[in-house]
Motif scaffolding. Structure first.
Motif, short mmCIF file in Angstrom:
data_model
loop_
_atom_site.label_atom_id
_atom_site.label_comp_id
_atom_site.label_asym_id
_atom_site.label_seq_id
_atom_site.Cartn_x
_atom_site.Cartn_y
_atom_site.Cartn_z
N VAL A 303 -12.00 -10.62 -30.29
CA VAL A 303 -10.93 -10.08 -29.44
C VAL A 303 -9.58 -10.62 -29.90
CG1 VAL A 303 -9.98 -10.00 -27.10
CG2 VAL A 303 -12.45 -9.71 -27.46
N HIS A 304 -9.54 -11.90 -30.22
CA HIS A 304 -8.29 -12.51 -30.70
C HIS A 304 -7.88 -11.90 -32.03
CE1 HIS A 304 -6.01 -16.28 -32.21
NE2 HIS A 304 -5.17 -15.44 -31.63
N GLU A 305 -8.85 -11.70 -32.93
CA GLU A 305 -8.54 -11.10 -34.23
C GLU A 305 -7.95 -9.71 -34.05
OE1 GLU A 305 -8.66 -12.49 -37.26
OE2 GLU A 305 -9.16 -14.36 -36.23
N ALA A 306 -8.53 -8.92 -33.13
CA ALA A 306 -8.03 -7.56 -32.88
C ALA A 306 -6.62 -7.62 -32.29
CB ALA A 306 -8.98 -6.82 -31.95
N ALA A 307 -6.39 -8.58 -31.40
CA ALA A 307 -5.06 -8.72 -30.79
C ALA A 307 -4.02 -9.05 -31.86
CB ALA A 307 -5.09 -9.81 -29.73
N LYS A 308 -4.37 -9.90 -32.81
CA LYS A 308 -3.44 -10.25 -33.89
C LYS A 308 -3.11 -9.05 -34.76
CE LYS A 308 -5.69 -13.89 -35.50
NZ LYS A 308 -5.99 -15.09 -36.31
N SER A 309 -4.02 -8.06 -34.76
CA SER A 309 -3.78 -6.83 -35.52
C SER A 309 -3.00 -5.80 -34.71
CB SER A 309 -5.12 -6.23 -35.97
OG SER A 309 -5.79 -7.10 -36.85
N GLY A 310 -2.61 -6.19 -33.48
CA GLY A 310 -1.78 -5.31 -32.66
C GLY A 310 -2.54 -4.46 -31.67
N ASP A 311 -3.82 -4.74 -31.47
CA ASP A 311 -4.62 -3.92 -30.55
C ASP A 311 -4.16 -4.15 -29.09
OD1 ASP A 311 -7.28 -2.27 -30.34
OD2 ASP A 311 -7.38 -3.77 -28.75
N ILE A 312 -3.71 -3.08 -28.46
CA ILE A 312 -3.12 -3.18 -27.12
C ILE A 312 -4.15 -3.64 -26.08
CG2 ILE A 312 -1.95 -1.93 -25.27
CD1 ILE A 312 -0.27 -2.47 -27.77
N LEU A 313 -5.35 -3.07 -26.13
CA LEU A 313 -6.38 -3.44 -25.15
C LEU A 313 -6.66 -4.94 -25.21
CD1 LEU A 313 -8.57 -2.79 -23.04
CD2 LEU A 313 -10.14 -2.34 -24.96
N CYS A 314 -6.88 -5.46 -26.41
CA CYS A 314 -7.21 -6.88 -26.55
C CYS A 314 -6.03 -7.77 -26.18
CB CYS A 314 -7.69 -7.16 -27.98
SG CYS A 314 -9.28 -6.38 -28.36
N ILE A 315 -4.82 -7.34 -26.51
CA ILE A 315 -3.63 -8.10 -26.12
C ILE A 315 -3.54 -8.19 -24.60
CG2 ILE A 315 -1.10 -8.05 -26.05
CD1 ILE A 315 -1.20 -6.88 -28.91
N ASP A 316 -3.74 -7.04 -23.93
CA ASP A 316 -3.65 -7.02 -22.47
C ASP A 316 -4.71 -7.90 -21.82
OD1 ASP A 316 -1.51 -5.34 -22.58
OD2 ASP A 316 -2.64 -3.50 -22.15
N ILE A 317 -5.92 -7.89 -22.36
CA ILE A 317 -7.00 -8.69 -21.77
C ILE A 317 -6.74 -10.18 -21.99
CG2 ILE A 317 -9.43 -9.33 -22.12
CD1 ILE A 317 -10.06 -6.34 -22.06
N LEU A 318 -6.19 -10.55 -23.12
CA LEU A 318 -5.85 -11.96 -23.34
C LEU A 318 -4.71 -12.39 -22.42
CD1 LEU A 318 -6.16 -12.30 -27.22
CD2 LEU A 318 -7.67 -13.27 -25.49
N LYS A 319 -3.75 -11.52 -22.21
CA LYS A 319 -2.66 -11.85 -21.28
C LYS A 319 -3.20 -12.00 -19.86
CE LYS A 319 1.28 -9.89 -23.79
NZ LYS A 319 2.35 -8.87 -23.78
N GLU A 320 -4.13 -11.15 -19.48
CA GLU A 320 -4.75 -11.26 -18.16
C GLU A 320 -5.53 -12.57 -18.04
OE1 GLU A 320 -7.43 -8.36 -15.33
OE2 GLU A 320 -8.09 -8.66 -17.40
#
Length: 404
Positions: A303-320
């Protein structure tokens, strides 16, 4: 021999610890200055220093500046002469290290814990890892002072026993007794989050704070609490089990049987499960391609790797996730009011997405302006932070007079 338990007890007597710690903190100091600064008598200092020189734990290194008479001889800890073994027994891996007295890692190894596992099989596995270290240092075998163990779950510190290791589903493992009988070395066993707090206190970001909390966020969530420079245990060894603090009374069921625990909504597996749920209802994410539609392969790390690639869903879940963690840390601030909170563990590696949400949540919820400014930092230790913390269990008993 220095490595035997009798010699360890000799070294850690009160006056010896006072002198050892004074030498350690000073870097180099004379006998006369030790006597002045500790209020021990010069003959007492001389006698104990002679014993420490005989064991080679202390060495004479140079002559200091004269104040009118003969130049004083300076004393220092002979840190490279002696070794410690540190073990991190986690949910999936056993990490083992050998260090010198300054915590410098001389050897390290990570090995997957075999499955299925039983108490006896785990103890045999631990013993094998220690034997591998000692085989590398056959000539220096007597230079090993002790073994420190950081164990996930609930630990009886007095007995050195793992009362409950939830991820391994094991109970009542007599780690201390087994290892001391096998190796003749002093052994200390402690909860992994608490030894992480010790690692930070001795060698990391907790060195400047008398009151700090180290929060380990990985598969589970736990905390090591330092109050007035000392670990806080509680009466039943469960102080710091913050992963089982209720954050959402209507939340999902935790492994402990309760609902809405911090661990159940902010631990690594919980992050992965939230992504899976969102994907199952049609949300789009590059993580689908990364796992080739096999959602069982989704992990918090991915999930972190996807967020670093700009994935909105994973970024939002990490922020939550950061907001949930922020609520948990707010509760800690209101209960303990530490000067610093140190984040560690696998999930903390996603701090680039978590930290802003954590701090924003705390600023909204913490009661006073000064408490809102509680320092939140991320540990600089990598995978061996728990093992480094484990060796500080030995150092603390050698050098800290209050532990005797």
């Amino acid at each position: 021999m220095l490595g035997q338990r009798g010699s360890f007890q000799l070294m850690k007597s009160l006056n010896r610890s006072i002198i050892l710690n004074h030498i350690r903190l000073s870097g180099a100091i004379s006998r006369a200055d030790i006597a002045k600064e500790t209020t021990l008598t010069p003959p007492t200092v001389s006698n104990i220093v002679k014993e420490l020189l005989d064991t080679k734990l202390v060495v004479e290194i140079s002559e200091g500046v004269s104040s009118g008479g003969r130049k004083p001889t300076l004393l220092a800890i002979n840190s490279r002469e002696f070794h410690l073994i540190g073990l991190d027994i986690g949910p999936k891996y056993l990490r083992s290290i050998a260090t010198d007295l300054n915590g410098n890692i001389l050897y390290s190894k990570t090995t997957e814990i075999p499955t299925p596992i039983t108490n006896d099989r785990l103890l045999d596995f631990i013993i094998h890892q220690i034997e591998q270290i000692l085989m590398l240092y056959t000539k220096e075998r007597d230079q090993f002072i002790g073994i420190g163990v950081g164990m996930h779950g609930v630990v009886n510190v007095d007995k050195g026993e793992s009362l409950y290791a939830p991820s391994l589903n094991l109970r009542n493992i007599p780690i201390k007794n087994k290892l001391e009988d096998k190796f003749g070395l002093t052994v200390f066993v402690e909860n992994d989050a608490r030894v992480m707090a010790l690692a930070e206190l001795w060698f990391g970001k907790g060195t400047t704070s008398e009151n700090s909390i180290t929060v380990n966020i990985g598969r589970g969530i736990g905390a090591g609490i330092i109050i007035n420079g000392k670990l806080f245990y509680g009466d039943h060894f469960i102080a710091g089990e913050i992963g089982h603090m209720t954050i959402d009374i209507g939340g999902i069921k935790c492994s402990c049987g309760n609902y809405g625990c911090l661990e159940a909504i902010a631990g690594g597996p919980a992050i992965a499960e939230r992504v899976k749920r969102e994907l199952s209802i049609g949300k789009k994410s590059i993580i689908t391609e990364l796992v080739k539609d096999n959602f069982d392969l989704i992990t918090g790390k991915l999930v972190h790797e996807a967020a670093k690639s700009g994935d909105i869903l994973c970024i939002d879940i990490l922020k939550e996730t950061g907001r949930y963690i922020g609520i948990g840390l707010t509760n800690l601030i209101h209960i303990i009011n530490p000067g610093k909170i140190i984040l560690t563990g696998g999930v903390s590696k996603a701090s680039d997405f978590l930290l802003e949400s954590i701090i924003d949540t705390m600023e909204q919820r913490v009661l006073t302006a000064s408490a809102k400014n509680t320092e939140i930092v991320v540990s600089e230790f990598e995978d061996y932070g728990t093992a480094i913390g484990a060796i500080t269990l030995i150092l603390e008993h050698l050098f800290s007079p209050a532990s005797n």
